[in-house]
Motif scaffolding. Structure first.
Motif, short mmCIF file in Angstrom:
data_model
loop_
_atom_site.label_atom_id
_atom_site.label_comp_id
_atom_site.label_asym_id
_atom_site.label_seq_id
_atom_site.Cartn_x
_atom_site.Cartn_y
_atom_site.Cartn_z
N SER A 175 0.82 -1.21 0.00
CA SER A 175 0.00 0.00 0.00
C SER A 175 0.86 1.26 0.00
N ALA A 176 0.32 2.30 -0.66
CA ALA A 176 0.94 3.62 -0.62
C ALA A 176 0.33 4.49 0.46
N ALA A 177 -0.72 3.99 1.11
CA ALA A 177 -1.36 4.69 2.22
C ALA A 177 -1.97 3.65 3.13
N ALA A 178 -2.10 3.97 4.40
CA ALA A 178 -2.62 3.00 5.37
C ALA A 178 -4.13 2.88 5.27
N PRO A 179 -4.67 1.67 5.53
CA PRO A 179 -6.11 1.53 5.74
C PRO A 179 -6.43 2.03 7.15
N THR A 180 -6.65 3.33 7.28
CA THR A 180 -6.54 4.01 8.57
C THR A 180 -7.62 3.66 9.58
N ALA A 181 -8.75 3.12 9.16
CA ALA A 181 -9.77 2.74 10.13
C ALA A 181 -9.24 1.70 11.10
N GLY A 182 -8.26 0.91 10.66
CA GLY A 182 -7.71 -0.15 11.50
C GLY A 182 -6.65 0.32 12.46
N LEU A 183 -6.21 1.57 12.36
CA LEU A 183 -5.13 2.05 13.22
C LEU A 183 -5.53 2.10 14.68
N HIS A 184 -6.83 2.06 14.98
CA HIS A 184 -7.31 2.17 16.36
C HIS A 184 -7.24 0.86 17.13
N PHE A 185 -7.10 -0.25 16.43
CA PHE A 185 -7.09 -1.55 17.10
C PHE A 185 -5.74 -1.84 17.74
N THR A 186 -5.79 -2.42 18.94
CA THR A 186 -4.60 -2.96 19.59
C THR A 186 -4.72 -4.49 19.57
N LYS A 187 -3.61 -5.16 19.77
CA LYS A 187 -3.66 -6.63 19.84
C LYS A 187 -4.51 -7.07 21.02
N GLU A 188 -4.46 -6.29 22.10
CA GLU A 188 -5.26 -6.63 23.28
C GLU A 188 -6.76 -6.51 22.99
N LEU A 189 -7.16 -5.45 22.31
CA LEU A 189 -8.58 -5.27 21.98
C LEU A 189 -9.05 -6.38 21.04
N LEU A 190 -8.23 -6.73 20.06
CA LEU A 190 -8.60 -7.81 19.14
C LEU A 190 -8.75 -9.13 19.89
N ALA A 191 -7.90 -9.37 20.90
CA ALA A 191 -8.01 -10.58 21.69
C ALA A 191 -9.32 -10.59 22.47
N ARG A 192 -9.70 -9.46 23.04
CA ARG A 192 -10.97 -9.37 23.78
C ARG A 192 -12.16 -9.57 22.85
N ILE A 193 -12.05 -9.06 21.62
CA ILE A 193 -13.12 -9.25 20.64
C ILE A 193 -13.29 -10.73 20.31
N GLN A 194 -12.17 -11.43 20.14
CA GLN A 194 -12.24 -12.86 19.88
C GLN A 194 -12.80 -13.63 21.07
N GLU A 195 -12.42 -13.22 22.27
CA GLU A 195 -12.90 -13.88 23.48
C GLU A 195 -14.42 -13.77 23.61
N LYS A 196 -14.98 -12.72 23.02
CA LYS A 196 -16.44 -12.54 23.05
C LYS A 196 -17.14 -13.45 22.05
N GLY A 197 -16.38 -14.11 21.19
CA GLY A 197 -17.00 -15.00 20.22
C GLY A 197 -17.15 -14.40 18.84
N VAL A 198 -16.43 -13.29 18.59
CA VAL A 198 -16.45 -12.63 17.28
C VAL A 198 -15.31 -13.18 16.44
N LYS A 199 -15.59 -13.50 15.20
CA LYS A 199 -14.56 -14.04 14.31
C LYS A 199 -13.80 -12.88 13.65
N LEU A 200 -12.52 -13.09 13.42
CA LEU A 200 -11.69 -12.11 12.73
C LEU A 200 -11.34 -12.65 11.34
N ALA A 201 -11.57 -11.84 10.32
CA ALA A 201 -11.27 -12.24 8.94
C ALA A 201 -10.44 -11.15 8.29
N PHE A 202 -9.59 -11.55 7.34
CA PHE A 202 -8.70 -10.59 6.70
C PHE A 202 -8.78 -10.70 5.18
N VAL A 203 -8.88 -9.54 4.56
CA VAL A 203 -8.73 -9.42 3.11
C VAL A 203 -7.53 -8.52 2.87
#
Length: 342
Positions: A175-203
């Motif tokens: 990329s020549a520019a960041a997908p900036t909506a994702g800049l707010h996530f931390t690894k800790e927050l993503l872990a808590r999201i998964q612990e809640k039963g939410v699936k993470l998918a990547f394109v």
């Protein structure tokens, strides 16, 4: 519909010049599309809106150090080259400055000859240059030595830590520019999201600088959208299809993930593994096929990104939300605050 329909007045002081120390400490404006109401939260509160069985889809493209400084062989005038799109075999579509110094056939050199290049052609439509680079070894390793991070032009301050212009889940360089909506996530927050039963998918969608190009035509349907390369693998496609079949919601993180999903989705909202180039232009009147909720940043006035979110909600809802964001002094653009269109 007119470009001016998407104009809003933004004080310059609200354009964020640096990221917050803690990524998920940014503010979150929640727009409820059912009634147009606006709620002011913090990004870490996103967890409260996600439900078990939902799927959060993120763009894992990684920003490359795409800005190069060099000069024409035999000359000393500095020439800036910004890599936009990789066309394979060392050929890149680029922006150059000054353009008059990079006519067809000009030979360029960077880093005392560590990297050289030839201007092969000029696109008559937009003035972009097609430049073929010559190098030994691995091109991205050479870029890491010679290139710098291509921050958007509205960011005037120096970025001390280049990783703050990368998402914590960035993986695939391009990329020549960041997908900036994702800049707010931390690894800790993503872990808590998964612990809640939410699936993470990547394109993957490699963001080009067309994202920042202004819409020049007053009639928005006359605008020609830039193309960007995307891919979705079989595991991600299955995850999204299984989520929808079980009644879960699809959450897109950013306009790039949204454009990728809507490019791939069939009319019934199903997706399949796919790679290619997308120039999808989403504006009011578009019917979304797969995205149920959208996490995004605050965008430039009259931009294609404003048009996209005004299609996801309504133009009136979005313009009202932006008016409140200005009044409440939210931070805007790449390093700014976040918005949930729920």
């Amino acid at each position: 519909m007119k470009k001016s329909d998407f104009y809003f007045d933004l004080p310059e002081r609200l354009i964020a010049q640096h990221p917050l120390e803690q990524r998920d400490a940014s503010r979150l404006l929640v727009l409820d599309r059912a009634d147009g109401s606006v709620t002011h939260r913090h990004f870490s509160d996103l967890l409260e809106y996600l439900n078990p069985g939902d799927c959060l889809v993120m763009n894992n493209s990684r920003v490359i150090p795409a800005r190069l400084m060099g000069h024409a062989v035999g000359r000393t005038t500095p020439i800036e080259v910004l890599l936009l799109t990789d066309h394979g075999d060392g050929l890149w579509e680029c922006l150059t400055r000054p353009g008059k110094k990079t006519r067809e056939g000009v030979e360029l050199t960077f880093g005392d000859g560590l990297l050289t290049a030839t201007v092969e052609s000029v696109n008559p439509k937009d003035g972009n240059r097609f430049i073929r680079f010559h190098y030994d070894g691995i091109f991205l390793e050479t870029l890491d030595k010679l290139g710098t991070m291509p921050l958007p032009p509205y960011i005037k301050e120096k970025l001390d830590d280049p990783e703050r212009y990368q998402t914590v889940y960035s993986k695939t360089p391009g990329s020549a520019a960041a997908p900036t909506a994702g800049l707010h996530f931390t690894k800790e927050l993503l872990a808590r999201i998964q612990e809640k039963g939410v699936k993470l998918a990547f394109v993957t969608l490699h963001v080009g600088l067309g994202t920042f190009r202004p819409v020049k035509e007053e009639e928005i349907t006359d605008h020609i959208m830039h193309s960007e390369w995307y891919t979705m693998d079989a595991d991600t496609a299955k995850l999204i299809n299984d989520t929808r079949a079980a009644g879960g919601k699809i959450w897109a993180v950013g306009t790039t993930a949204t454009r990728t999903l809507e490019t791939i989705a069939a009319e019934d909202g199903s997706v399949r593994p796919q790679s290619g180039w997308t120039d999808i232009f989403i504006y009011p009147g578009y019917r979304f096929k797969v995205v149920d909720h959208l996490v995004t940043n605050f965008h430039l006035p009259e931009s294609t990104l404003m048009m996209l979110i005004s299609a996801f909600a309504t133009r009136e809802q979005v313009m009202n939300a932006y008016e409140q964001a200005v009044q409440e002094e939210y931070r805007f653009f790449s390093f700014g605050d976040s918005m949930l269109l729920y």
